[in-house]
Enzyme design. Structure first.
Site, PDB file in Angstrom:
ATOM      1  N   HIS A  24     -12.145  -4.014   0.526  1.00 44.24           N
ATOM      2  CA  HIS A  24     -11.193  -3.771   0.780  1.00 44.24           C
ATOM      3  C   HIS A  24     -11.223  -3.305   2.532  1.00 44.24           C
ATOM      4  O   HIS A  24     -10.614  -1.896   2.780  1.00 44.24           O
ATOM      5  CB  HIS A  24     -10.213  -2.481   0.189  1.00 44.24           C
ATOM      6  N   HIS A  78     -14.637   7.222 -13.303  1.00 44.04           N
ATOM      7  CA  HIS A  78     -13.767   7.059 -11.392  1.00 44.04           C
ATOM      8  C   HIS A  78     -13.303   5.517 -12.382  1.00 44.04           C
ATOM      9  O   HIS A  78     -14.081   4.800 -12.102  1.00 44.04           O
ATOM     10  CB  HIS A  78     -14.412   6.816 -10.929  1.00 44.04           C
ATOM     11  N   GLU A  80     -11.251   3.085  -9.871  1.00 48.05           N
ATOM     12  CA  GLU A  80     -11.105   2.138  -9.380  1.00 48.05           C
ATOM     13  C   GLU A  80     -12.187   1.037 -10.380  1.00 48.05           C
ATOM     14  O   GLU A  80     -13.300   0.865 -10.615  1.00 48.05           O
ATOM     15  CB  GLU A  80     -11.775   2.804  -8.154  1.00 48.05           C
ATOM     16  N   ASP A  82     -13.642  -1.600  -9.072  1.00 46.13           N
ATOM     17  CA  ASP A  82     -15.330  -1.634  -9.109  1.00 46.13           C
ATOM     18  C   ASP A  82     -16.544  -0.196 -10.286  1.00 46.13           C
ATOM     19  O   ASP A  82     -18.233  -0.842 -10.110  1.00 46.13           O
ATOM     20  CB  ASP A  82     -16.272  -1.750  -8.140  1.00 46.13           C
ATOM     21  N   HIS A 145     -13.147   9.559  -5.041  1.00 48.99           N
ATOM     22  CA  HIS A 145     -12.946   9.464  -3.779  1.00 48.99           C
ATOM     23  C   HIS A 145     -10.554   9.047  -4.108  1.00 48.99           C
ATOM     24  O   HIS A 145      -9.515   8.483  -3.793  1.00 48.99           O
ATOM     25  CB  HIS A 145     -12.954   7.641  -4.346  1.00 48.99           C
ATOM     26  N   ASP A 164     -18.584   7.895  -6.549  1.00 47.77           N
ATOM     27  CA  ASP A 164     -18.449   7.156  -5.970  1.00 47.77           C
ATOM     28  C   ASP A 164     -19.012   8.704  -4.237  1.00 47.77           C
ATOM     29  O   ASP A 164     -19.696   8.054  -3.662  1.00 47.77           O
ATOM     30  CB  ASP A 164     -16.506   6.906  -4.785  1.00 47.77           C
ATOM     31  N   TYR A 192     -20.099   5.096   5.372  1.00 47.69           N
ATOM     32  CA  TYR A 192     -19.493   4.872   3.494  1.00 47.69           C
ATOM     33  C   TYR A 192     -18.912   6.390   3.348  1.00 47.69           C
ATOM     34  O   TYR A 192     -17.098   6.007   3.774  1.00 47.69           O
ATOM     35  CB  TYR A 192     -20.006   5.037   3.201  1.00 47.69           C
ATOM     36  N   HIS A 225     -22.998   3.825  -5.730  1.00 48.19           N
ATOM     37  CA  HIS A 225     -23.565   3.065  -5.182  1.00 48.19           C
ATOM     38  C   HIS A 225     -24.440   3.103  -3.858  1.00 48.19           C
ATOM     39  O   HIS A 225     -24.335   4.682  -3.529  1.00 48.19           O
ATOM     40  CB  HIS A 225     -22.297   2.997  -4.317  1.00 48.19           C
TER      41      HIS A 225
HETATM   42 FE1  FEO Z   1     -13.588   4.494  -5.388  1.00 50.89          FE
HETATM   43 FE2  FEO Z   1     -16.648   2.394  -6.270  1.00 50.89          FE
HETATM   44  O1  FEO Z   1     -14.635   2.727  -6.737  1.00 50.89           O
END
Ligand code: FEO
Length: 399
Positions: A24, A78, A80, A82, A145, A164, A192, A225
């Protein structure tokens, strides 16, 4: 990529995404990974899932450790997508006894997947659950996040599953910090931070203080990540402390676009003035530098000087894009100014100045406009602007 045992009976069962190039608006030119974890204990617990297109790979990894139907608990740190993209598939396959999440996590799961019948169990900061030999302590990390975010700390292993936070978008077969080049790892971690966590700097300061107060001892950070931190997890926590303080260095960023090189010529004259004051300068032509790389450089810069020729009574689209992007990430402690060439109407400098003011960057000069093509005389004020900004940088930055 096969599952990796990160601690005895604790497995990484995630996936490496070699192909993602845009997250994004963030340029993930080296890909990413979605890390999730499986703890084998009296109760088997899965911490988060991965992005939906990687369904087969994630289930394959879990099956190489245990039959998924034997998983007892799903922990959603989380929401989100992903990380939660495969929550419905996991719940269908596993039929878990409980789905642990924060109060905001429950709301968000229902708003994403529209299932009120899942066996939610809402947990608050400090709540502990036992898996048998291991204890999981939850720590809510709102806005790091998203409002739903939380950490899971595995006490006996001194392992922090950090969602995250502390991540990087970097696809590698290596999974740990000590297996890769450290400066490159920190470059990815800083980019990041600048592009995802910068607006939440004050919350990060608070979080670091809470973690210190709670006396959490951390031997390993397993982020969602990129690479996990086991060599010296304190080093990335210190880096987050530094980045979130937003105390800039003796550094200026000149961000610009140009049509016929007039604005670029002005940029070079401003660079000259800044260098005369001993300030380090990064020149970032927006035709060749992605917005997320600009933010990585902006993280520790004191001055941001933005240039655009006037185009159709406005600014170049690339400049408009970067100003919108910077505004959303709310950098603090910056000074700035605008510059640009024009042919007849010349609105760009005024518009950029207003945008800088709106994002609370201290504008220290009303800016410079040059008609059509700058000659030697016209470049003097640009050099002077560089010197003025350089002097202000030196005044405000010590060391
Ligand atoms: Fe806020 Fe890796 O998602």
């Amino acid at each position: 990529m096969p599952p990796i045992e990160v601690r005895k009976n604790i497995y990484w069962v995630g996936v490496v995404d070699w192909n993602i190039r845009d997250f994004h608006g963030y340029s993930t030119e080296k890909g990413s990974s979605y890390n999730n974890f499986l703890i084998m204990d009296d109760k088997v617990a899965l911490f988060d899932t991965v992005k939906k297109p990687f369904r087969s790979e994630m289930f394959h990894n879990i099956r190489r450790v245990i039959d998924p139907s034997k998983i007892d608990y799903l922990i959603v740190n989380h929401v989100e997508m992903d990380h939660s993209g495969l929550v419905p598939e996991v719940i269908d396959a596993v039929n878990p006894e409980r789905v642990f999440c924060s109060a905001k996590g429950k709301e968000a799961l229902i708003e994403h997947f529209h299932r009120t019948d899942w066996p939610y169990e809402v947990v608050e900061s400090g709540r502990e659950i036992s898996l048998g030999k291991r204890t999981v302590q939850f720590l809510e990390t709102r806005m790091l996040h998203w409002p739903d975010s939380m950490f899971s700390y595995i006490k006996e292993d001194r392992l922090l599953i950090s969602s995250d936070a502390f991540g990087q978008h970097w696809a590698t077969t290596e999974r740990f910090d000590d297996e890769v080049d450290e400066p490159e790892l920190f470059r990815h971690a800083a980019k990041y931070f600048a592009n995802i966590l910068l607006p939440y700097s004050s919350l990060i300061q608070q979080l670091i203080s809470n973690v210190t107060d709670m006396g959490l001892e951390i031997d390993m950070i397993a982020c969602d990540h990129g690479l996990m931190w086991r060599k010296n997890p304190g080093k990335i926590i210190e880096a987050y402390d530094t980045w979130s303080r937003q105390q800039p260095k003796r550094k200026a960023l000149i961000i610009y676009d140009t049509m016929w090189q007039s604005t670029e010529t002005m940029a070079r004259a401003i660079e000259d003035g800044l260098m005369q004051e001993g300030v380090s300068v990064k020149m970032m032509n927006l035709k060749f530098n992605h917005r997320s790389d600009v933010l990585a450089e902006l993280l520790d810069a004191k001055a941001v000087i933005v240039g655009s020729p006037t185009l159709n009574n406005g600014m170049m689209p690339t400049v408009s894009d970067i100003l919108t992007y910077i505004k959303g990430l709310r950098p603090k402690n910056k000074i700035g100014a605008a510059f640009g060439s024009y042919g007849w109407s010349g609105e760009s400098v005024k518009l950029i100045t207003k945008a800088l003011e709106d994002m609370k960057i201290e504008v220290i000069d009303s800016g410079i406009k040059v008609k059509y093509v700058p000659d030697h005389e016209a470049l003097h004020p640009c050099v002077d602007l560089g010197r003025k900004i350089g002097a202000a940088v030196n005044e405000s930055v010590s060391g």
